[in-house]
Design an enzyme around this catalytic site. Structure first.
Site, PDB file in Angstrom:
ATOM      1  N   ASN A   9       1.182  -1.431   0.515  1.00  0.00           N
ATOM      2  CA  ASN A   9       0.308   0.066  -0.313  1.00  0.00           C
ATOM      3  C   ASN A   9       0.808   1.475   0.257  1.00  0.00           C
ATOM      4  O   ASN A   9       1.298   1.541   1.676  1.00  0.00           O
ATOM      5  CB  ASN A   9      -0.616  -0.186   0.974  1.00  0.00           C
ATOM      6  CG  ASN A   9      -1.905   1.274   1.533  1.00  0.00           C
ATOM      7  OD1 ASN A   9      -1.776   2.606   1.091  1.00  0.00           O
ATOM      8  ND2 ASN A   9      -3.173   0.712   2.115  1.00  0.00           N
ATOM      9  N   ASP A  76       0.246  -3.312  10.489  1.00  0.00           N
ATOM     10  CA  ASP A  76      -1.431  -3.682   9.885  1.00  0.00           C
ATOM     11  C   ASP A  76      -2.183  -3.043  10.442  1.00  0.00           C
ATOM     12  O   ASP A  76      -1.807  -2.578  11.940  1.00  0.00           O
ATOM     13  CB  ASP A  76      -1.457  -4.611  10.561  1.00  0.00           C
ATOM     14  CG  ASP A  76      -2.164  -6.272   9.735  1.00  0.00           C
ATOM     15  OD1 ASP A  76      -2.481  -6.168   8.726  1.00  0.00           O
ATOM     16  OD2 ASP A  76      -3.502  -6.764  10.194  1.00  0.00           O
ATOM     17  N   ASP A 154     -11.189   6.394   3.747  1.00  0.00           N
ATOM     18  CA  ASP A 154     -11.022   7.742   4.549  1.00  0.00           C
ATOM     19  C   ASP A 154     -11.972   8.580   4.238  1.00  0.00           C
ATOM     20  O   ASP A 154     -12.930   9.686   4.677  1.00  0.00           O
ATOM     21  CB  ASP A 154     -10.275   8.596   3.855  1.00  0.00           C
ATOM     22  CG  ASP A 154      -8.914   7.761   4.298  1.00  0.00           C
ATOM     23  OD1 ASP A 154      -8.732   7.200   5.857  1.00  0.00           O
ATOM     24  OD2 ASP A 154      -7.194   7.783   4.203  1.00  0.00           O
TER      25      ASP A 154
HETATM   26  P1  ITT Z   1      -0.521  -4.255   3.400  1.00  0.00           P
HETATM   27  O1  ITT Z   1       0.308  -4.736   2.176  1.00  0.00           O
HETATM   28  O2  ITT Z   1       0.572  -3.276   4.443  1.00  0.00           O
HETATM   29  O3  ITT Z   1      -0.667  -5.469   3.615  1.00  0.00           O
HETATM   30  P2  ITT Z   1      -3.346  -3.224   2.856  1.00  0.00           P
HETATM   31  O4  ITT Z   1      -3.953  -2.125   2.467  1.00  0.00           O
HETATM   32  O5  ITT Z   1      -3.701  -4.393   2.608  1.00  0.00           O
HETATM   33  O6  ITT Z   1      -1.721  -3.404   2.617  1.00  0.00           O
HETATM   34  P3  ITT Z   1      -3.536  -4.050   5.601  1.00  0.00           P
HETATM   35  O7  ITT Z   1      -3.803  -5.796   5.673  1.00  0.00           O
HETATM   36  O8  ITT Z   1      -3.302  -3.427   7.196  1.00  0.00           O
HETATM   37  O9  ITT Z   1      -3.593  -3.086   3.948  1.00  0.00           O
HETATM   38  O10 ITT Z   1      -5.488  -3.621   5.767  1.00  0.00           O
HETATM   39  C1  ITT Z   1      -5.368  -2.154   6.093  1.00  0.00           C
HETATM   40  C2  ITT Z   1      -7.300  -2.106   5.382  1.00  0.00           C
HETATM   41  O11 ITT Z   1      -7.671  -1.315   6.600  1.00  0.00           O
HETATM   42  C3  ITT Z   1      -6.704  -1.034   3.894  1.00  0.00           C
HETATM   43  O12 ITT Z   1      -6.374  -1.918   2.707  1.00  0.00           O
HETATM   44  C4  ITT Z   1      -8.032  -0.065   4.295  1.00  0.00           C
HETATM   45  O13 ITT Z   1      -9.362  -0.538   3.577  1.00  0.00           O
HETATM   46  C5  ITT Z   1      -8.137   0.302   5.707  1.00  0.00           C
HETATM   47  N1  ITT Z   1      -7.778   1.126   6.211  1.00  0.00           N
HETATM   48  C6  ITT Z   1      -6.279   0.706   7.492  1.00  0.00           C
HETATM   49  N2  ITT Z   1      -5.406   2.209   7.380  1.00  0.00           N
HETATM   50  C7  ITT Z   1      -6.846   3.133   6.799  1.00  0.00           C
HETATM   51  C8  ITT Z   1      -6.172   4.419   6.504  1.00  0.00           C
HETATM   52  O14 ITT Z   1      -6.150   5.453   6.882  1.00  0.00           O
HETATM   53  N3  ITT Z   1      -7.252   5.218   6.258  1.00  0.00           N
HETATM   54  C9  ITT Z   1      -8.094   4.232   5.221  1.00  0.00           C
HETATM   55  N4  ITT Z   1      -9.009   2.855   5.110  1.00  0.00           N
HETATM   56  C10 ITT Z   1      -7.221   2.488   6.178  1.00  0.00           C
END
Ligand code: ITT
Length: 197
Positions: A9, A76, A154
């Site tokens: 991400n 995470d 967001d």
């Molecule tokens: P990684 O490769 O780091 O795992 P990811 O996007 O798949 O990237 P996660 O598994 O930690 O990340 O999933 C977290 C999800 O939660 C992310 O994709 C968003 O949908 C939501 N999320 C987490 N932080 C957020 C933020 O700051 N703003 C909006 N949505 C968020």
């Protein structure tokens, strides 16, 4: 410190860099053979277990490569509603991909309780030391999507510490000053600068 953020991400990388670069660190995405590695994530065990597993996997990946000696950062995070026992929680990324924010809002509208929170767990490791920090950002879910900044949830999340705007209506620096990730990464940076570490 050279920090390799093991994430797919890129929004997470920019948010971390915004805090860590002014403190003298460098932050880049971890790329192995030009690709962002895919990690095995035991989502059912929760955010902390996922980060613990990911940091081990990331350290193993850089062993014997040009990156050995740099520090690895993993994170995470998830969105937790109060009305639905923390749903979508650790499955936030999958849920928004499957039903979209409209689907999330539709479910939330079935309850009077629009409260919830964002949570993040981060671990930084230089292979010898691990530093862990957590961040929580309380708030509520809006009735409709608002704003175009940020990512994920967001456009529908209104942080309690803000002024009524969703995170997607804020500048990235405003979001980072109160977000779960901002809080966690700032705690991490304080641990790094602690002379007793
Ligand atoms: P990684 O490769 O780091 O795992 P990811 O996007 O798949 O990237 P996660 O598994 O930690 O990340 O999933 C977290 C999800 O939660 C992310 O994709 C968003 O949908 C939501 N999320 C987490 N932080 C957020 C933020 O700051 N703003 C909006 N949505 C968020």
């Amino acid at each position: 410190m050279r920090i390799l953020f093991a994430t797919s991400n890129t929004n997470k990388i920019s948010e971390a860099a915004e805090i860590l670069v002014p403190l003298g660190h460098s932050v880049e995405g971890l790329l192995i053979d030009g690709n962002r590695p895919i990690f095995n994530e035991p989502k059912e065990l929760g955010l902390e277990a996922v980060t613990e597993s990911k940091v081990e996997q990331a350290l193993a990946l850089i062993k014997g490569t040009e990156f050995e000696g740099a520090a690895v950062l993993v994170e995470d995070s998830g969105v937790f509603t109060h009305a639905f026992e923390g749903w979508p929680g650790a499955n936030s990324a999958d849920v928004v991909e499957k039903i979209g924010l409209d689907g999330v809002l539709e479910r939330i509208s079935k309850s009077k309780n629009r409260g919830g929170e964002y949570r993040a767990v981060v671990i930084l490791s230089d292979g010898k030391n691990n530093w862990k920090a957590v961040g929580v950002c309380k708030g509520k879910f809006s009735v409709e999507k608002r704003g175009i900044n940020g990512f994920g949830y967001d456009p529908i999340f209104i942080p309690e510490e803000g002024d009524g705007r969703t995170f997607a209506e804020m500048k990235s620096s405003e979001k980072s000053s109160i977000s779960h990730r901002g809080v966690a990464i700032k705690s991490l940076s304080r641990l790094l600068s602690d002379p007793s570490r």
